[in-house]
Design a protein around this motif. Structure first.
Motif, short mmCIF file in Angstrom:
data_model
loop_
_atom_site.label_atom_id
_atom_site.label_comp_id
_atom_site.label_asym_id
_atom_site.label_seq_id
_atom_site.Cartn_x
_atom_site.Cartn_y
_atom_site.Cartn_z
N CYS A 520 -18.79 11.58 -17.90
CA CYS A 520 -19.64 11.61 -16.93
C CYS A 520 -20.77 12.23 -17.58
CB CYS A 520 -18.83 12.50 -15.60
SG CYS A 520 -19.99 12.44 -14.33
N ALA A 521 -21.94 11.91 -16.94
CA ALA A 521 -23.10 12.19 -17.58
C ALA A 521 -23.45 13.61 -16.77
CB ALA A 521 -24.37 11.28 -17.41
N GLY A 522 -23.02 13.60 -15.63
CA GLY A 522 -23.15 14.83 -14.98
C GLY A 522 -24.16 14.76 -13.75
N GLY A 523 -23.88 15.26 -12.82
CA GLY A 523 -24.79 15.19 -11.61
C GLY A 523 -24.69 13.82 -10.65
N VAL A 524 -23.90 13.05 -11.15
CA VAL A 524 -23.60 11.77 -10.53
C VAL A 524 -22.31 11.62 -10.10
CG1 VAL A 524 -25.84 10.76 -11.49
CG2 VAL A 524 -23.59 10.39 -12.73
N CYS A 526 -19.13 10.13 -10.58
CA CYS A 526 -18.34 9.40 -11.67
C CYS A 526 -16.86 8.90 -11.22
CB CYS A 526 -18.22 10.14 -12.92
SG CYS A 526 -20.02 10.39 -13.97
N THR A 527 -16.51 9.69 -10.00
CA THR A 527 -15.22 8.96 -9.88
C THR A 527 -14.81 8.41 -8.47
OG1 THR A 527 -14.84 11.17 -8.53
CG2 THR A 527 -14.35 11.37 -11.07
N GLY A 528 -16.09 8.10 -7.72
CA GLY A 528 -15.89 7.33 -6.56
C GLY A 528 -15.54 7.99 -5.36
N ASP A 529 -15.77 9.62 -5.54
CA ASP A 529 -15.41 10.09 -4.25
C ASP A 529 -16.63 10.59 -3.45
OD1 ASP A 529 -16.35 12.14 -6.03
OD2 ASP A 529 -14.78 13.16 -6.05
N GLU A 530 -17.82 9.87 -3.81
CA GLU A 530 -18.94 10.33 -2.96
C GLU A 530 -19.82 11.71 -3.22
OE1 GLU A 530 -18.59 9.02 0.98
OE2 GLU A 530 -17.09 7.21 0.20
N THR A 531 -19.23 12.41 -4.34
CA THR A 531 -19.86 13.60 -4.49
C THR A 531 -19.92 13.71 -5.98
OG1 THR A 531 -17.68 14.46 -4.91
CG2 THR A 531 -18.52 14.66 -2.88
N PRO A 532 -21.31 14.42 -6.45
CA PRO A 532 -21.51 14.40 -7.67
C PRO A 532 -20.39 14.95 -8.69
CG PRO A 532 -23.44 15.21 -6.50
CD PRO A 532 -22.09 14.91 -5.52
N ASP A 533 -20.29 14.62 -9.92
CA ASP A 533 -19.27 15.47 -10.84
C ASP A 533 -20.04 16.09 -11.96
OD1 ASP A 533 -16.82 14.37 -9.70
OD2 ASP A 533 -17.76 12.36 -9.92
#
Length: 641
Positions: A520-524, A526-533
């Motif tokens: 994950c690049a961060g701040g987006v 990446c897992t499909g849970d609708e929250t930034p990772d």
């Protein structure tokens, strides 16, 4: 990459891996959820066979000479067939009070009171008494760097439990909380504290080098969570009331219900949280009895206030409690005006073929009609396809709003006369074009002058493209995503959201899986849970090869037959469930194995498993993806003894 050292724990991480992301399935199975399909002995703290194969029967020795005074006879410390210096420190075991160099004295490791009474090493009071072999691997604990064979070195376990009161060195789960020590170390919880638990212990595989294949079952939701919804609207003269209803309700009813769902509706309408919206119009060829000058078979590009705009799918825009269509889609929708047309049927099949294929098309005969340039239509991002620029991992959905049957549809009497309108596509070609992009069709037959005609054609098209939902009433049956009666113009919006709700909650689709190493690049999201990772990548384990591909540890993902009655699917094979009903849950068994990694420290790797259609369309939303954590124990090579 950096090393993070905690008391008794050495983890290999990238800098962003210190905080484990939340993931679904947080249950803590009492058996730790790990099933080994490999053969071989498996020791426990309460099992074994009298201390192992070297010291399992009779007296341990005849000569009690004990050079280092640790209550272990020299002949037991240095069997005749061994080299005699387990930790390679230059001091022979018979003179070394910590033969394996793990920080625990031989005197303490020679005995394990937690073994069953009568087992070798359970109690000792003589230098020749049998030695404890907790994991029954034939190597006594005083020469075994991992006495309980749990993947955590004894040196780490005594740092967790310095006094030995918890028994961490000889118990794979020393706080008896149902989660083995190595998983707790990997997850950052305390293996010696029953009140400290990993949030997601069920998602961990412990994969020692050449430790055999492990399996674990994962249950996924399968509903439609990502869809590109393209409104194909008949704009011939009789359709103005229905068009006005769509304009008035797109922001206040249609989009909020699609994106948020309506669980008070009957039946409930599940949310399609990642829905994009587009719009195009259909009329007919602009000549003969079929249409009027200025009509178009299909239009996705419009000129509005002197500006060319396209109805391509795009993300809706939040506006308070409501959602607005993307700007171009909104301007097109508000500009639509009913006009033209000629005979009863319209060019719906032709519009669908053009929109689905984005290939050259020319209607000929009394004139020539081709799609507006630029055509083939360009898309803004690689991988997008068809005229509306559908996303590659999204379900394309055509919502057809019309009061007319189809030219070149299921009714031969409505076929074009090739002398008047040649070069047109057949009904079979249109069905094949929709199938090629794995699209679904939702039909809204507007009540008009030819009752039931549009509904019959829409129903046939839905059946032929697999655009079905499961109705559980009266034993259950599969029905087309088309209402059973024509829809009044003022009810069009309500029917659109009802049918899309049936697609999301009861629509039929095939379900398989994909696997990928996690990064994950961060701040987006990446897992499909609708929250930034947070930023993350797996560590580099082979110099120069970049982050390790953790999905390579997954050897198979297989379907698991449901025990439910009725079944939530029509059939299954080794990799795929067929005809899964709406948002039903299905279970896959993940097989994993490590035949290559021998890390020098406990290493944690991450992979993702998603459910999707065989065509790659994402299903299940945040409940359709699972993190899998692979815990690779420190590789402890066999010593010279």
């Amino acid at each position: 990459m950096r090393r993070i050292v905690a008391p008794g724990l050495l983890l290999v991480f990238t800098s962003a891996a210190a905080g484990f992301a939340c993931a679904p399935d947080s249950g803590l199975p009492t058996d730790n959820g790990f099933t080994s399909t490999s053969s071989g002995a498996s020791g426990t703290a309460s099992g074994g066979s009298g201390g192992g194969s070297l010291f399992d029967t009779g007296p341990g020795c005849a000569d009690p000479t004990d050079e280092d005074g640790d209550l272990v006879a020299d002949s037991l410390e240095v069997p005749e067939d061994k080299s005699g210096d387990t930790d390679g420190d230059g001091l022979p075991d018979k003179s070394d009070t910590d033969s394996d160099g793990d920080g625990v004295s031989d005197a303490d490791e020679a005995e394990n009171p937690r073994l069953d009474p009568g087992e070798g090493g359970q109690m000792r009071d003589d230098a020749c008494d049998l030695l404890a072999d907790t994991d029954a691997d034939g190597v006594p604990d005083l020469r075994d760097r991992d006495s309980d064979n749990d993947g955590v070195a004894d040196a780490q376990e005594i740092a967790i439990d310095p006094s030995g009161a918890k028994g961490c060195r000889v118990l794979p789960d020393c706080d008896a909380d149902g989660v083995i020590d190595i998983v707790e170390l990997a997850a950052g919880s305390n293996p010696a504290d029953a009140g400290s638990l990993p949030e997601n212990a069920g998602l961990y595989f412990v994969l020692p080098y050449q430790g055999g294949e492990l399996t674990r079952d994962f249950t996924f939701a399968t509903g439609v969570a990502r869809a590109d919804i393209y409104f194909l609207i008949d704009t011939t003269a009789s359709m103005q009331p229905a068009i006005d209803a769509l304009k008035a309700s797109i922001s206040t009813t249609i989009l909020p219900t699609i994106l948020n769902g309506d669980f008070n509706a009957v039946p409930p309408i599940p949310a399609i949280g990642d829905a994009w919206i587009g719009v195009g119009e259909v009329r007919d060829v602009p000549w003969g009895a079929y249409g009027q000058p200025g009509d178009a078979v299909y239009r996705n590009r419009f000129t509005i206030n002197g500006k060319a705009v396209a109805g391509n799918v795009a993300a809706p825009v939040k506006n308070g409690a409501n959602f607005d269509p993307p700007a171009d889609v909104q301007s097109i929708l508000q500009s639509l005006t009913a006009a033209g047309g000629g005979d009863g049927p319209e060019a719906t099949t032709q519009a669908l073929w053009i929109a689905s294929t984005n290939k050259p098309y020319a209607a000929t005969g009394l004139g020539v009609w081709t799609p507006e340039q630029p055509y083939p239509a360009p898309c803004s991002s690689p991988g997008m396809f068809a005229v509306p620029c559908f996303r590659p991992d999204s379900l394309p959905v055509f919502v057809i709003v019309t009061d007319a049957p189809f030219h070149n549809g299921p009714v031969m009497a409505h076929a074009y006369d090739p002398a008047v309108a040649g070069g047109t596509k057949t009904y079979a070609e249109t069905i094949n074009a929709l199938d090629a992009i794995h699209a679904r069709v939702v039909g809204v037959p507007v009540a008009g002058g030819n009752p039931g005609a549009a509904r019959a054609d829409l129903s046939d098209l839905a059946k032929n493209t697999g655009s079905l939902y499961h109705d559980p009433a009266f034993g259950g049956s599969n029905k087309p995503l088309v209402p059973s009666s024509d829809v009044a113009s003022g009810e069009v919006s309500k029917e659109v959201v009802r049918l899309l709700g049936l697609l999301a909650g009861a629509g039929l689709h095939d379900v398989t899986t994909s696997k990928a190493s996690y990064a994950c690049a961060g701040g987006v999201d990446c897992t499909g849970d609708e929250t930034p990772d947070p930023q993350y990548e797996n560590p580099e384990l082979v110099p120069g090869e970049g982050p390790f591909d953790a999905s390579a540890l997954i050897t198979q993902v297989a379907t698991v037959a449901s025990q439910a009655n009725p079944l939530p699917y029509a059939s299954l094979d080794a990799k795929t469930f067929y005809g899964v009903r709406g948002s039903a849950e299905v279970t896959f068994r993940v097989h994993a194995k490590n035949d290559s990694l021998k890390p020098s420290a406990l290493t944690v790797l991450r992979a993702l498993i998603r459910v999707q259609t065989p065509a790659g369309q994402i299903l299940g939303g945040k409940d359709g993806v699972k993190f899998v954590y692979f815990v690779i124990p420190e590789h402890i090579p066999a010593g010279p003894n």
